[in-house]
Write an enzyme that holds these catalytic residues in place. Structure first.
Site, PDB file in Angstrom:
ATOM      1  N   LEU A  43       0.885  -1.155   0.000  1.00  0.00           N
ATOM      2  CA  LEU A  43       0.000   0.000   0.000  1.00  0.00           C
ATOM      3  C   LEU A  43       0.924   1.206   0.000  1.00  0.00           C
ATOM      4  CD1 LEU A  43      -3.068   0.491   0.095  1.00  0.00           C
ATOM      5  CD2 LEU A  43      -2.896   0.623   2.585  1.00  0.00           C
ATOM      6  N   ASP A  44       0.788   2.077  -0.993  1.00  0.00           N
ATOM      7  CA  ASP A  44       1.727   3.180  -1.160  1.00  0.00           C
ATOM      8  C   ASP A  44       1.797   4.060   0.083  1.00  0.00           C
ATOM      9  OD1 ASP A  44       2.457   2.498  -3.780  1.00  0.00           O
ATOM     10  OD2 ASP A  44       0.699   3.520  -4.593  1.00  0.00           O
ATOM     11  N   GLN A  45       2.900   4.768   0.220  1.00  0.00           N
ATOM     12  CA  GLN A  45       3.118   5.644   1.370  1.00  0.00           C
ATOM     13  C   GLN A  45       1.989   6.658   1.519  1.00  0.00           C
ATOM     14  OE1 GLN A  45       6.830   7.752   1.190  1.00  0.00           O
ATOM     15  NE2 GLN A  45       6.631   8.662   3.225  1.00  0.00           N
ATOM     16  N   SER A  47      -1.091   6.290   0.610  1.00  0.00           N
ATOM     17  CA  SER A  47      -2.388   5.637   0.715  1.00  0.00           C
ATOM     18  C   SER A  47      -2.590   5.134   2.138  1.00  0.00           C
ATOM     19  CB  SER A  47      -2.490   4.474  -0.279  1.00  0.00           C
ATOM     20  OG  SER A  47      -2.365   4.948  -1.603  1.00  0.00           O
TER      21      SER A  47
END
Length: 214
Positions: A43-45, A47
């Protein structure tokens, strides 16, 4: 070996890993003190939301691999009000660079939805309204949701993953998992997630597969 299965509600700005060469960025280590578990997928930074962590490599692989079609659901705040045509594009698949996304489930979320504010808050433009969508995918390419909404003209402002397969942030059994908190899966959740994966890959099979070059 004792397997562990954890759910974590990742805050904005936290990396989905336990170490980082740039030491001033928060990582999972700042929140989770369980050794030898790793995030299933990423999960992207920038997000937020649900992460599943485990030390079961076979489960980690099969829940991360898009060929197994495990759905992931996101609440997505976009800039502007998407047109019916834009929603249809997202549902049918969007061309992004060299690939076309798989069909997705997309619907508007009610305005009364209670979503806690983010820190730091999103950018706000008084002249441009925003709205929340629920988007369910069965794949997870790099920054896919953001690229999809941008491709149809409605950039993503905020992204929260609320479900991974049958696992949800707001569990009917134990209630909502607060931002920054983690817990072990309940027996019912564990049964559902293990029942959704295929027969685990045996270690010797994985080694044999890795000896081939394609």
């Amino acid at each position: 070996m004792t397997y562990r299965y954890l759910l974590f509600n990742k805050p904005y700005g936290v990396l989905s890993q336990f170490t980082d060469s740039n030491s001033d960025r928060p990582t999972l280590k700042d929140y989770i003190n369980v050794p030898s578990v790793y995030a299933v997928g990423r999960l992207d930074q920038d997000s937020e939301g649900l992460l599943l962590l485990t030390n079961n490599g076979a489960v980690q692989h099969q829940l991360s691999d898009p060929k197994f079609d495990h759905p992931k659901t996101y609440w997505v705040q976009v800039e502007g009000i998407p047109t019916p045509e834009a929603i249809a594009q997202l549902q049918q698949g969007v061309a992004i660079q060299t690939y076309k996304t798989r069909p997705a489930q997309v619907k508007f979320l009610p305005e009364s939805l209670n979503i806690p504010p983010r820190q730091p808050p999103i950018r706000f433009r008084a002249a441009i309204p925003t709205i929340w969508l629920e988007i369910t995918l069965t794949e997870g390419k790099n920054r896919q949701v953001r690229r999809m909404t941008a491709a149809v003209g409605f950039p993503t402002l905020r992204l929260i993953r609320v479900a991974i397969a049958q696992l949800t942030i707001n569990s009917p059994e134990v209630g909502e998992l607060e931002v920054g908190q983690w817990r072990d899966l309940t027996p019912l959740e564990l049964k559902s997630i293990l029942g959704s994966v295929h027969k685990p890959i045996q270690p010797n099979q994985a080694r044999r597969k890795n000896t081939h070059n394609y």
